[in-house]
Design a protein around this motif. Structure first.
Motif, PDB file in Angstrom:
ATOM      1  N   ALA A 145       0.838  -1.209   0.000  1.00 25.08           N
ATOM      2  CA  ALA A 145       0.000   0.000   0.000  1.00 25.08           C
ATOM      3  C   ALA A 145       0.871   1.257   0.000  1.00 25.08           C
ATOM      4  CB  ALA A 145      -0.931   0.002   1.209  1.00 25.08           C
ATOM      5  N   ARG A 146       1.921   1.254   0.796  1.00 27.01           N
ATOM      6  CA  ARG A 146       2.819   2.421   0.833  1.00 27.01           C
ATOM      7  C   ARG A 146       3.535   2.598  -0.504  1.00 27.01           C
ATOM      8  NH1 ARG A 146       2.436   4.681   5.725  1.00 27.01           N
ATOM      9  NH2 ARG A 146       1.713   3.320   7.397  1.00 27.01           N
ATOM     10  N   SER A 147       3.872   1.500  -1.173  1.00 29.92           N
ATOM     11  CA  SER A 147       4.496   1.632  -2.498  1.00 29.92           C
ATOM     12  C   SER A 147       3.506   2.212  -3.507  1.00 29.92           C
ATOM     13  CB  SER A 147       5.050   0.295  -2.983  1.00 29.92           C
ATOM     14  OG  SER A 147       4.019  -0.581  -3.387  1.00 29.92           O
ATOM     15  N   TRP A 148       2.218   1.850  -3.366  1.00 29.49           N
ATOM     16  CA  TRP A 148       1.206   2.444  -4.231  1.00 29.49           C
ATOM     17  C   TRP A 148       1.117   3.950  -3.995  1.00 29.49           C
ATOM     18  CZ3 TRP A 148      -3.588  -1.269  -3.586  1.00 29.49           C
ATOM     19  CH2 TRP A 148      -3.304  -2.507  -4.162  1.00 29.49           C
ATOM     20  N   LEU A 149       1.128   4.359  -2.736  1.00 33.59           N
ATOM     21  CA  LEU A 149       1.065   5.786  -2.424  1.00 33.59           C
ATOM     22  C   LEU A 149       2.296   6.506  -2.959  1.00 33.59           C
ATOM     23  CD1 LEU A 149      -0.375   5.673   1.196  1.00 33.59           C
ATOM     24  CD2 LEU A 149      -1.564   6.408  -0.890  1.00 33.59           C
ATOM     25  N   ASP A 150       3.456   5.867  -2.868  1.00 37.44           N
ATOM     26  CA  ASP A 150       4.681   6.470  -3.406  1.00 37.44           C
ATOM     27  C   ASP A 150       4.614   6.625  -4.917  1.00 37.44           C
ATOM     28  OD1 ASP A 150       5.745   6.604  -0.860  1.00 37.44           O
ATOM     29  OD2 ASP A 150       6.950   4.771  -1.076  1.00 37.44           O
ATOM     30  N   ALA A 151       3.815   5.789  -5.586  1.00 36.47           N
ATOM     31  CA  ALA A 151       3.685   5.844  -7.044  1.00 36.47           C
ATOM     32  C   ALA A 151       2.643   6.866  -7.512  1.00 36.47           C
ATOM     33  CB  ALA A 151       3.329   4.461  -7.583  1.00 36.47           C
ATOM     34  N   ALA A 152       1.955   7.525  -6.568  1.00 40.12           N
ATOM     35  CA  ALA A 152       0.938   8.520  -6.941  1.00 40.12           C
ATOM     36  C   ALA A 152       1.607   9.685  -7.658  1.00 40.12           C
ATOM     37  CB  ALA A 152       0.188   9.010  -5.708  1.00 40.12           C
ATOM     38  N   GLU A 153       0.997  10.114  -8.764  1.00 41.99           N
ATOM     39  CA  GLU A 153       1.575  11.173  -9.587  1.00 41.99           C
ATOM     40  C   GLU A 153       0.836  12.493  -9.489  1.00 41.99           C
ATOM     41  OE1 GLU A 153       1.489   9.292 -13.399  1.00 41.99           O
ATOM     42  OE2 GLU A 153       3.377   8.227 -13.019  1.00 41.99           O
ATOM     43  N   GLY A 154      -0.438  12.465  -9.185  1.00 45.88           N
ATOM     44  CA  GLY A 154      -1.216  13.698  -9.108  1.00 45.88           C
ATOM     45  C   GLY A 154      -2.701  13.398  -9.135  1.00 45.88           C
ATOM     46  N   LEU A 155      -3.501  14.462  -9.100  1.00 40.76           N
ATOM     47  CA  LEU A 155      -4.953  14.301  -9.169  1.00 40.76           C
ATOM     48  C   LEU A 155      -5.341  13.766 -10.537  1.00 40.76           C
ATOM     49  CD1 LEU A 155      -6.206  17.536  -7.383  1.00 40.76           C
ATOM     50  CD2 LEU A 155      -6.343  15.192  -6.529  1.00 40.76           C
TER      51      LEU A 155
END
Length: 187
Positions: A100-110
Motif C-alpha cells: 500500500a505504501r508503495s502504491w502511495l509512493d507511485a501517486a503522480e497527481g490528481l
C-alpha cells in the motif's frame, strides 16, 4: 481474471449500512474534481455519488458499525465491480502494508477523471495500520485506506480520503505484480 478456488469468501456486509451510505454520499459530493467546465455540476454530483456509494457500500461495510474491528484487524479486500460485491478478503499482513505504501509512493497527481470507471474490473482495498502522509504536488493529506481501481486497459487510479473523509482520485503507476502474486490474481 480468476482467483484460486481455495481462497475464503468475503465476509458478509454489516447490517447497518444506512449511516455509512449517507456518509459516503456526503463524501462523494465533496470531490474537488466536480468543478470542470462544460458539465452540469448537479448531474456530475449525482453520478459521482451513485458510483461512490455503489463501490464503497461493498468495500467499507464495517464503517457503518460502531463495533467495527480495530484498524489492524481490517482485512484487505477485492471488490468485483461487475458483480457489485467483495469477492475476496485477506488478513492484513505486513507485506500488504508495504505494498500500500508503495502504491502511495507511485501517486503522480490528481486524476483528470471525475470518478473511477464503473465498468472496470476490480477495486483493491488495503487498510493502513497507521495513517500514511501523502504529498502529491500541492496536495498534502494523511490516508488511512488505499483503494486501487484496476482496469486492464487503463492505468490504475488510487482513491484515498483525507482526515475529514474528503475523497481524492489520483493517477499512479505502481508495480502491481507483487500484490497480484500475493493474492493469487491473474490479470
Amino acid at each position: 481474471m480468476r482467483f484460486p478456488p481455495s481462497l475464503p469468501p468475503a465476509a458478509p456486509a454489516a447490517p447497518t449500512r444506512l449511516h455509512f451510505l449517507h456518509s459516503a454520499a456526503r463524501a462523494a459530493l465533496r470531490l474537488p474534481l466536480l468543478r470542470h467546465a462544460g458539465r452540469s455540476r448537479n448531474a456530475v454530483r449525482l453520478a459521482t455519488a451513485a458510483l461512490v456509494l455503489l463501490l464503497l457500500a461493498g468495500l467499507l461495510p464495517q464503517a457503518a458499525s460502531a463495533s467495527a474491528p480495530a484498524k489492524s484487524d481490517r482485512p484487505v479486500q477485492v471488490f468485483d465491480v461487475r458483480a457489485g460485491k467483495v469477492v475476496q478478503s485477506f488478513p492484513n499482513e505486513d507485506a500488504y502494508q508495504q505494498i500500500a505504501r508503495s502504491w502511495l509512493d507511485a501517486a503522480e497527481g490528481l486524476s483528470p477523471n471525475l470518478s473511477p470507471d464503473d465498468d472496470c474490473g476490480y477495486v483493491f482495498r488495503i487498510p493502513l495500520r497507521e495513517p500514511a502522509s501523502l504529498k502529491v504536488g500541492r496536495l498534502h493529506l494523511r490516508a488511512e485506506d488505499v483503494f486501487l481501481f484496476y482496469c486492464p486497459e487503463r492505468e490504475p487510479e488510487l482513491l484515498v480520503f483525507d482526515e475529514r473523509k474528503k475523497p481524492y482520485l489520483l493517477t499512479a503507476r505502481p508495480d502491481l505484480r507483487p500484490f497480484f502474486e500475493r493474492i493469487g490474481f491473474e490479470p
